[in-house]
Design a protein around this motif. Sequence first.
Motif, PDB file in Angstrom:
ATOM      1  N   GLY A  66       0.822  -1.199   0.000  1.00 25.42           N
ATOM      2  CA  GLY A  66       0.000   0.000   0.000  1.00 25.42           C
ATOM      3  C   GLY A  66       0.850   1.240   0.000  1.00 25.42           C
ATOM      4  N   SER A  67       0.225   2.335   0.404  1.00 27.33           N
ATOM      5  CA  SER A  67       0.926   3.613   0.427  1.00 27.33           C
ATOM      6  C   SER A  67       0.356   4.498   1.522  1.00 27.33           C
ATOM      7  N   LEU A  68       1.174   5.451   1.940  1.00 21.50           N
ATOM      8  CA  LEU A  68       0.759   6.492   2.858  1.00 21.50           C
ATOM      9  C   LEU A  68       1.377   7.789   2.351  1.00 21.50           C
ATOM     10  N   ALA A  69       0.576   8.843   2.303  1.00 15.76           N
ATOM     11  CA  ALA A  69       1.063  10.144   1.841  1.00 15.76           C
ATOM     12  C   ALA A  69       0.693  11.212   2.860  1.00 15.76           C
ATOM     13  N   CYS A 142      -8.267   7.145  -2.355  1.00 18.80           N
ATOM     14  CA  CYS A 142      -7.879   6.356  -1.193  1.00 18.80           C
ATOM     15  C   CYS A 142      -8.509   6.991   0.051  1.00 18.80           C
ATOM     16  N   HIS A 143      -8.129   6.516   1.183  1.00 16.94           N
ATOM     17  CA  HIS A 143      -8.689   7.007   2.434  1.00 16.94           C
ATOM     18  C   HIS A 143      -7.915   8.227   2.904  1.00 16.94           C
ATOM     19  N   ARG A 144      -8.639   9.173   3.493  1.00 19.19           N
ATOM     20  CA  ARG A 144      -8.001  10.414   3.926  1.00 19.19           C
ATOM     21  C   ARG A 144      -8.439  10.752   5.342  1.00 19.19           C
ATOM     22  N   GLU A 145      -7.485  11.253   6.115  1.00 23.11           N
ATOM     23  CA  GLU A 145      -7.771  11.797   7.435  1.00 23.11           C
ATOM     24  C   GLU A 145      -7.101  13.164   7.526  1.00 23.11           C
ATOM     25  N   ASP A 157      -3.206  10.501   3.552  1.00 21.83           N
ATOM     26  CA  ASP A 157      -3.904   9.588   2.638  1.00 21.83           C
ATOM     27  C   ASP A 157      -3.242   8.221   2.725  1.00 21.83           C
ATOM     28  N   TRP A 158      -4.061   7.184   2.723  1.00 20.96           N
ATOM     29  CA  TRP A 158      -3.493   5.843   2.748  1.00 20.96           C
ATOM     30  C   TRP A 158      -4.384   4.868   2.001  1.00 20.96           C
TER      31      TRP A 158
END
Length: 173
Positions: A66-69, A142-145, A157-158
């Motif tokens: 996956g990824s995390l930004a 993707c998912h965002r917090e 974002d992940w």
Amino acid sequence: MSSTTPLPLPDFERAVGGAIALAVSTVAERSFFACVDRSEEPDLDDVNAAEWVVATIRFDDGPVCGSLACSLPSDLALWLFDAFSGRDPASPLPPRHQLDDLVGEFSNMVCGTWLTRCEAHRVFKLNPPVITRVRQPEEDGCHREWLAVNNRPVAIDWDIVRSPGDGTTTTGW
């Protein structure tokens, strides 16, 4: 006694909970002397930011990748740089590549802390950060917090997927 067998992906996904916000808080408070609060999505047109610095980390452990930004306004990136490096704010501005490196390191630290808290028995390979500069962080599905670091907005974002070829479909948290 803890098991050395990695959690199945559905259990891994459930483990995330508030782990992203906790990872950002841990990294920002311990390494950058910054305060972190949960935040609602800001009106990006009202955020006074010349540009945003985005650092994306891709990770892989075999069955899960996956990824995390982390997306930070450039003024927050400079503030974090000063806090991390001890640079006097009255000094000349650091070169752009040093700010990019700082945001990449911030994202790397957040990603590593987050993954360790989700599943300490997995060994993830973290790729070097990819840095981009944008006018505003964009939604990419993707998912965002949203969080506030020193009262400035930060988008995290992940996305998590099973690696191709394992017979499953893409999933996310």
